[in-house]
Design a protein around this motif. Structure first.
Motif, PDB file in Angstrom:
ATOM      1  N   VAL A   1       0.862  -1.173   0.000  1.00  0.00           N
ATOM      2  CA  VAL A   1       0.000   0.000   0.000  1.00  0.00           C
ATOM      3  C   VAL A   1       0.905   1.231   0.000  1.00  0.00           C
ATOM      4  O   VAL A   1       1.695   1.424   0.929  1.00  0.00           O
ATOM      5  N   LEU A   2       0.811   2.028  -1.066  1.00  0.00           N
ATOM      6  CA  LEU A   2       1.609   3.246  -1.222  1.00  0.00           C
ATOM      7  C   LEU A   2       0.789   4.452  -0.774  1.00  0.00           C
ATOM      8  O   LEU A   2      -0.355   4.614  -1.177  1.00  0.00           O
ATOM      9  N   PHE A   3       1.419   5.305   0.039  1.00  0.00           N
ATOM     10  CA  PHE A   3       0.767   6.508   0.529  1.00  0.00           C
ATOM     11  C   PHE A   3       1.498   7.747   0.042  1.00  0.00           C
ATOM     12  O   PHE A   3       2.730   7.807   0.073  1.00  0.00           O
ATOM     13  N   ASP A   4       0.742   8.749  -0.373  1.00  0.00           N
ATOM     14  CA  ASP A   4       1.300  10.079  -0.565  1.00  0.00           C
ATOM     15  C   ASP A   4       1.674  10.632   0.810  1.00  0.00           C
ATOM     16  O   ASP A   4       1.211  10.149   1.839  1.00  0.00           O
ATOM     17  N   LEU A   5       2.497  11.694   0.817  1.00  0.00           N
ATOM     18  CA  LEU A   5       2.980  12.259   2.080  1.00  0.00           C
ATOM     19  C   LEU A   5       2.159  13.479   2.511  1.00  0.00           C
ATOM     20  O   LEU A   5       1.256  13.378   3.338  1.00  0.00           O
ATOM     21  N   ASP A   6       2.467  14.641   1.942  1.00  0.00           N
ATOM     22  CA  ASP A   6       1.772  15.871   2.324  1.00  0.00           C
ATOM     23  C   ASP A   6       0.307  15.801   1.912  1.00  0.00           C
ATOM     24  O   ASP A   6      -0.015  15.493   0.764  1.00  0.00           O
ATOM     25  N   GLY A   7      -0.571  16.076   2.855  1.00  0.00           N
ATOM     26  CA  GLY A   7      -1.992  16.042   2.573  1.00  0.00           C
ATOM     27  C   GLY A   7      -2.640  14.704   2.847  1.00  0.00           C
ATOM     28  O   GLY A   7      -3.871  14.588   2.803  1.00  0.00           O
ATOM     29  N   VAL A   8      -1.826  13.686   3.115  1.00  0.00           N
ATOM     30  CA  VAL A   8      -2.356  12.355   3.453  1.00  0.00           C
ATOM     31  C   VAL A   8      -1.792  11.910   4.804  1.00  0.00           C
ATOM     32  O   VAL A   8      -2.520  11.795   5.782  1.00  0.00           O
TER      33      VAL A   8
ATOM     34  N   LEU B   1       5.197   7.289  -1.486  1.00  0.00           N
ATOM     35  CA  LEU B   1       5.599   7.782  -2.797  1.00  0.00           C
ATOM     36  C   LEU B   1       5.139   9.230  -2.895  1.00  0.00           C
ATOM     37  O   LEU B   1       3.943   9.514  -2.948  1.00  0.00           O
ATOM     38  N   THR B   2       6.095  10.152  -2.915  1.00  0.00           N
ATOM     39  CA  THR B   2       5.806  11.575  -2.867  1.00  0.00           C
ATOM     40  C   THR B   2       6.523  12.330  -3.973  1.00  0.00           C
ATOM     41  O   THR B   2       7.647  11.976  -4.346  1.00  0.00           O
TER      42      THR B   2
ATOM     43  N   PHE C   1       9.989   6.777  -1.037  1.00  0.00           N
ATOM     44  CA  PHE C   1      10.370   6.977  -2.427  1.00  0.00           C
ATOM     45  C   PHE C   1       9.867   8.343  -2.878  1.00  0.00           C
ATOM     46  O   PHE C   1       8.783   8.779  -2.492  1.00  0.00           O
ATOM     47  N   CYS C   2      10.673   8.999  -3.712  1.00  0.00           N
ATOM     48  CA  CYS C   2      10.300  10.352  -4.141  1.00  0.00           C
ATOM     49  C   CYS C   2      10.546  10.536  -5.636  1.00  0.00           C
ATOM     50  O   CYS C   2      11.320   9.803  -6.254  1.00  0.00           O
ATOM     51  N   SER C   3       9.892  11.544  -6.181  1.00  0.00           N
ATOM     52  CA  SER C   3      10.011  11.836  -7.609  1.00  0.00           C
ATOM     53  C   SER C   3      11.456  12.089  -8.014  1.00  0.00           C
ATOM     54  O   SER C   3      11.878  11.698  -9.106  1.00  0.00           O
ATOM     55  N   ALA C   4      12.226  12.728  -7.135  1.00  0.00           N
ATOM     56  CA  ALA C   4      13.604  13.089  -7.499  1.00  0.00           C
ATOM     57  C   ALA C   4      14.455  11.863  -7.825  1.00  0.00           C
ATOM     58  O   ALA C   4      15.288  11.910  -8.741  1.00  0.00           O
ATOM     59  N   GLN C   5      14.266  10.773  -7.089  1.00  0.00           N
ATOM     60  CA  GLN C   5      15.114   9.608  -7.333  1.00  0.00           C
ATOM     61  C   GLN C   5      14.777   8.927  -8.652  1.00  0.00           C
ATOM     62  O   GLN C   5      15.647   8.277  -9.249  1.00  0.00           O
TER      63      GLN C   5
END
Length: 206
Positions: free
Chosen positions: A8-15, A109-110, A136-140
């Protein structure tokens, strides 16, 4: 429990956490001696934060470029503390995630930069050890949600397939991007609706 998803993948900010942009700007202004407007121009309006979120700067490189654009000294610690001041973990969500983690692997995943990924334990301690080694992040990936490719790369990094995964994000377009990648996804609007959706997806109730 046998029907629970593998991941289960969660967004960070706002979640998982509340984000207060103004607090971040204020602390950076205090630390640098610059005005809030100047900080906003150097970090956000200049495109620096967007570029860092796409992996064009590592953590220290982002700080150095911010200081150069601002024309004031800024340290890595300043930027970590400013991000820390802007974030507050959502206690109700973390309680739900702990329940999910007893049945499925959980990960973040943010759309974010390497500074945040590398220092998230200091920036938002309540998220750990729950998400140790699974931020995990978009930058990587040098990709950003809602591009379906970022979901596929993230899942490959944790050895899972789209059919085995769920994704939760407060932005509808990001949830749709996950669906295009083959994941089941939920547009997050609150804990109660998420809890009901997770149950439909095989996560046993509390």
């Amino acid at each position: 429990m046998s029907g629970a998803p593998a991941v289960v993948l969660f967004d960070l900010d706002g979640v998982l956490a509340h984000y207060d942009h103004a607090s971040r700007l204020r602390l950076l202004a205090e630390r640098s001696g610059a005005g809030v407007e100047a900080v906003s121009r150097a970090l956000f309006e200049s495109g620096l934060e967007r570029d860092a979120d796409l992996g064009l700067h590592d953590a220290q490189g982002q700080v150095d470029e911010f200081a150069r654009r601002l024309g004031r000294p800024v340290s890595l610690d300043d930027c970590i503390e400013a991000r820390r001041a802007s974030m507050r973990a959502d206690a109700d969500m973390l309680s739900l995630v702990r329940h999910v983690a007893r049945q499925s692997q959980v990960a973040i995943l943010t759309n974010n930069n390497l500074l945040l990924r590398d220092h998230l334990p200091a920036i938002c301690p309540p998220l750990f050890p729950l998400f140790d080694g699974r931020v995990f992040c978009s930058a990587q990936f040098r990709l950003a949600k809602p591009d379906p490719a970022i979901f596929l790369q993230c899942l490959a990094a944790i050895d899972a397939t789209p059919a085995q995964a769920l994704f939760i994000d407060d932005k509808a377009e990001n949830a749709e991007g996950a669906r295009r990648a083959g994941l089941r996804a939920h547009h997050y609007t609150g804990v109660s609706a998420l809890r009901a959706w997770l149950k439909e997806c095989g996560i046993a109730g509390d």
